[in-house]
Design an enzyme around this catalytic site. Structure first.
Site, PDB file in Angstrom:
ATOM      1  N   SER A  55     -44.665 -24.578 -53.198  1.00  0.00           N
ATOM      2  CA  SER A  55     -45.253 -25.913 -53.315  1.00  0.00           C
ATOM      3  C   SER A  55     -46.743 -25.955 -52.987  1.00  0.00           C
ATOM      4  CB  SER A  55     -44.512 -26.899 -52.405  1.00  0.00           C
ATOM      5  OG  SER A  55     -44.745 -26.604 -51.043  1.00  0.00           O
ATOM      6  N   LYS A  82     -48.033 -28.949 -46.032  1.00  0.00           N
ATOM      7  CA  LYS A  82     -48.681 -29.613 -47.163  1.00  0.00           C
ATOM      8  C   LYS A  82     -50.142 -29.861 -46.797  1.00  0.00           C
ATOM      9  CE  LYS A  82     -44.614 -30.263 -49.168  1.00  0.00           C
ATOM     10  NZ  LYS A  82     -44.175 -29.525 -50.382  1.00  0.00           N
TER      11      LYS A  82
END
Length: 278
Positions: free
Chosen positions: A42, A119
């Site tokens: 990701s 993230k």
């Protein structure tokens, strides 16, 4: 008799040494640096599957999320940070708090599952965030995007979970060249980093989100392959992340394994030792 006593004393000393070592390691992991191994794609191409890094826990201060978790489903172990430091949970504050900056790559605890995620921080408290046709908008203004070639990798299973990469030029057969468009995104505070594009999909067009006070908005750099704040946590995404859920900042990759285990040193990537994370 003396021999048995000596043997018993030696065993006790060994046990004490192990306990002391574990205690020191626990304190180090809680207060200073937490090891983290990247399990998914990701955050490509900033972080690759198999990157091993230490998370700087001093950057933002300490909360219940600073306590270590131990999740080993294969042997039935699931010790959550809240099980140890839950008494610190609930007020969304931190001790020796430091404010995160936009563009930081952050490890945080998922607001629902409690699992560690990594993230990039893009939205600050009180701001509006929206994605329109794949372009991030902050407070109604689009970020700057510049073409930066392609990110190329082999279409094959990756990491211990044997995840196959998604390809913009797909479908790609086993061993083929998998490519994604790479763009350099510049956030309002001047921080620049690469993002990847695979296809136009639902997450490329979102409602306007207003980030609550004391919370942050996170997105993965591999934008079309990331479960993040664009989707509420109750329905499989991440949603807004409370300040107290931040674990620390990821600053540098120590080493990286292209194989199914970080112990397979012959699969380590020679160009990622001590790589700075930007």
């Amino acid at each position: 008799m003396a021999s048995n006593s000596k043997t018993g004393g030696g065993f006790l000393e060994t046990v004490k040494t192990v306990i002391y070592a574990l205690a020191i390691a626990g304190v180090f992991r809680t207060l200073f640096f937490q090891p983290f191994w990247i399990p998914s794609g990701s955050m490509k191409d900033t972080l690759l599957i198999g990157d091993f890094l230490f998370v700087n826990k001093m950057a933002y201060g300490y909360s219940y999320a600073s306590c270590p978790s131990l999740y080993l489903p294969a042997v039935g172990i699931d010790i959550d940070a809240a099980d140890i430091c839950g008494f610190l949970d609930g007020d969304n504050t931190r001790i020796l708090a430091g404010e995160p900056e936009r563009g930081d790559v952050v490890v945080f605890r998922h607001p629902v599952s409690g699992r560690d995620f990594i993230k990039r921080l893009v939205g600050m408290p009180g701001e509006t965030v929206q994605v329109i046709e794949g372009v991030l908008h902050i407070n109604g203004a689009p970020v700057t995007l510049q073409p930066n070639g392609t990110f190329d990798e082999t279409a094959e299973p990756q990491g211990p979970q044997r995840l196959r990469p998604r390809c913009e030029n797909g479908p790609v057969g086993e061993g083929g060249l998998c490519t994604k468009t790479r763009l350099t995104e510049t956030l309002p505070n001047g921080v620049s980093h690469d993002i990847l594009n695979i296809a136009m999909q639902g997450s490329d067009n979102t409602p306007v989100y207003t980030v609550p006070e004391g919370h942050y908005f996170f997105m993965g750099d591999n934008r079309d392959n990331s479960a993040d704040s664009r989707v509420p946590s109750a329905v499989g995404g991440v949603g807004f992340v409370p300040f107290e859920n931040l674990v620390g900042r990821a600053d540098r990759v120590m080493f990286s394994s292209a194989g199914s285990s970080m112990l397979f040193f012959w699969t380590w990537r020679g160009d990622r030792f001590f790589e700075k994370i930007e």
